[in-house]
Design a protein around this motif. Sequence first.
Motif, PDB file in Angstrom:
ATOM      1  N   UNK A 111      78.375  41.860 -19.799  1.00 31.96           N
ATOM      2  CA  UNK A 111      76.884  41.765 -18.973  1.00 31.96           C
ATOM      3  C   UNK A 111      76.173  42.407 -19.786  1.00 31.96           C
ATOM      4  N   UNK A 112      75.039  42.375 -19.214  1.00 30.02           N
ATOM      5  CA  UNK A 112      73.578  42.566 -19.419  1.00 30.02           C
ATOM      6  C   UNK A 112      72.823  42.657 -18.643  1.00 30.02           C
ATOM      7  N   UNK A 113      71.287  43.686 -18.806  1.00 34.03           N
ATOM      8  CA  UNK A 113      71.170  43.954 -17.183  1.00 34.03           C
ATOM      9  C   UNK A 113      70.490  42.880 -16.453  1.00 34.03           C
ATOM     10  N   UNK A 114      70.406  42.546 -15.505  1.00 32.24           N
ATOM     11  CA  UNK A 114      70.020  41.780 -14.581  1.00 32.24           C
ATOM     12  C   UNK A 114      69.322  40.783 -14.776  1.00 32.24           C
ATOM     13  N   UNK A 115      68.149  41.399 -15.589  1.00 36.31           N
ATOM     14  CA  UNK A 115      67.456  40.985 -16.070  1.00 36.31           C
ATOM     15  C   UNK A 115      67.044  41.668 -17.359  1.00 36.31           C
ATOM     16  N   UNK A 116      67.069  40.849 -18.606  1.00 38.96           N
ATOM     17  CA  UNK A 116      67.266  41.634 -19.662  1.00 38.96           C
ATOM     18  C   UNK A 116      65.774  41.385 -20.899  1.00 38.96           C
ATOM     19  N   UNK A 117      64.632  40.616 -20.067  1.00 38.27           N
ATOM     20  CA  UNK A 117      63.709  40.530 -21.096  1.00 38.27           C
ATOM     21  C   UNK A 117      62.319  39.896 -19.668  1.00 38.27           C
ATOM     22  N   UNK A 118      62.420  40.815 -19.115  1.00 35.46           N
ATOM     23  CA  UNK A 118      60.829  40.892 -18.172  1.00 35.46           C
ATOM     24  C   UNK A 118      59.822  41.234 -18.590  1.00 35.46           C
ATOM     25  N   UNK A 119      59.047  40.160 -18.245  1.00 32.73           N
ATOM     26  CA  UNK A 119      57.523  40.511 -18.754  1.00 32.73           C
ATOM     27  C   UNK A 119      57.049  42.060 -18.783  1.00 32.73           C
ATOM     28  N   UNK A 120      57.622  42.817 -17.018  1.00 39.41           N
ATOM     29  CA  UNK A 120      56.667  44.000 -16.744  1.00 39.41           C
ATOM     30  C   UNK A 120      58.367  44.770 -16.308  1.00 39.41           C
ATOM     31  N   UNK A 121      58.445  45.508 -16.414  1.00 39.10           N
ATOM     32  CA  UNK A 121      59.182  46.446 -15.141  1.00 39.10           C
ATOM     33  C   UNK A 121      58.411  47.567 -14.692  1.00 39.10           C
ATOM     34  N   UNK A 122      58.077  47.929 -13.579  1.00 42.66           N
ATOM     35  CA  UNK A 122      56.537  48.787 -13.063  1.00 42.66           C
ATOM     36  C   UNK A 122      57.988  49.714 -12.001  1.00 42.66           C
ATOM     37  N   UNK A 123      57.891  50.432 -11.858  1.00 40.84           N
ATOM     38  CA  UNK A 123      58.694  51.889 -11.020  1.00 40.84           C
ATOM     39  C   UNK A 123      57.816  52.403 -10.412  1.00 40.84           C
ATOM     40  N   UNK A 124      57.758  53.131  -9.158  1.00 45.04           N
ATOM     41  CA  UNK A 124      57.721  53.380  -7.588  1.00 45.04           C
ATOM     42  C   UNK A 124      57.465  55.151  -7.913  1.00 45.04           C
ATOM     43  N   UNK A 125      57.075  56.169  -8.142  1.00 48.98           N
ATOM     44  CA  UNK A 125      57.347  57.493  -8.261  1.00 48.98           C
ATOM     45  C   UNK A 125      57.099  58.325  -6.745  1.00 48.98           C
ATOM     46  N   UNK A 126      58.127  58.883  -6.020  1.00 45.69           N
ATOM     47  CA  UNK A 126      57.576  59.917  -5.283  1.00 45.69           C
ATOM     48  C   UNK A 126      57.337  58.941  -4.260  1.00 45.69           C
ATOM     49  N   UNK A 127      58.416  58.246  -3.862  1.00 48.91           N
ATOM     50  CA  UNK A 127      58.658  57.716  -3.075  1.00 48.91           C
ATOM     51  C   UNK A 127      59.651  57.495  -1.798  1.00 48.91           C
TER      52      UNK A 127
END
Length: 274
Positions: free
Chosen positions: A57-73
Motif C-alpha cells: 500500500x501507498x498513502x491514499x494520494x502518494x503525490x498530492x500537489x497540496x497537503x493542507x492541515x487545519x489546526x485547533x479545530x
Amino acid sequence: MRLVSFRRPTGEPSYGRIDGDRVVDLAGADGGYLKDALVSGQLGQPGVTYALASVVLLPVIPNPTRILCVGLNYATHVKETGREQKDHPAIFTRWADTLVADGQPLVKPPESERFDYEGELALVIGKGGRRIGRDRAFDHVAGYACFNDASVRDWQRHNIQFTPGKNFPATGAFGPALVTPEEVGDLASQRVCTRLNGQIVQDQPVSDMIWDIPTIIEYCSTFTELEPGDVIATGTPGGVGDKRDPPLYMTDGDLVEVEIGVLGKLSNRIIEEQ
C-alpha cells in the motif's frame, strides 16, 4: 467505493478498488496514480485482480500537489493547548514525503523525545476550483480517509510555527483507503478514535469540529486554487500526548491506530530512525 494506491508485485505504482480481501487494478497496463484519475475524471477499467496481501500500500494520494492541515479545530484541543479560539481556521502544510501508508512504520527522528499522535479525518479534493462556496463544497470532495498528523513537538515548539515539527520524513500516515461519499453516509456521526498500544487516547465525533468541511473548503480555496488530489486534514480532537499529565509520547515499538467509523483503521508501528 474504497480506493487504494499501491505498488504492484512487479513494482509499478497503481491504484484500484477494494473487493473483499482483493484489489481490482484500475490503472491499465502501465500503472499510474489515483491523482491522475481524479484529474481526468475517469477511474479506468477493471484489470488484473491482486490479493491485498500481495501488494504494498501507498498513502491514499502518494503525490498530492497540496497537503493542507487545519489546526485547533476541536474545542477540546483548543482548551488543552491553552490557546484562544480565533475567528478563522489555522492552516499549515505538510509535504508528501512526510506520509506513509497503512501498515508502514512511522519513523521517530533521533532529534525528538516528544513524538506525538494526532488522529484526524482527511478529505481528498475530486474537483478543483477557486473561491468555492459553502453550498458547493461537498461537490468538490472525492472521498475521505484516516490521517495521523503526527508531530515532532520538540521542533514544533522551536518558535511560533508548525512547519518543522510536521515535516520530518515518514512521520505521518494516510490511509488505508479513500472512501467515496456515498459509502460514508452520515459523515458527522463518524468518530475519530485514536489508540496507542490499544489504549483509547482520542475519541470524538466529526460533528464536534469548530470549522466544518464546507467552511474549510471555502476558506482554503480562497487563498489557493484547489486541485484534484489535494488533501485536507481537518484537525485533531483533544487528548494529544503532549498535553497529558504526565505526557504520553510515541516510542520505538509502539502501535498507533486511527479509526474513523466506516472509513476503517489506519495502523502504524513506531520505529527509531537509523
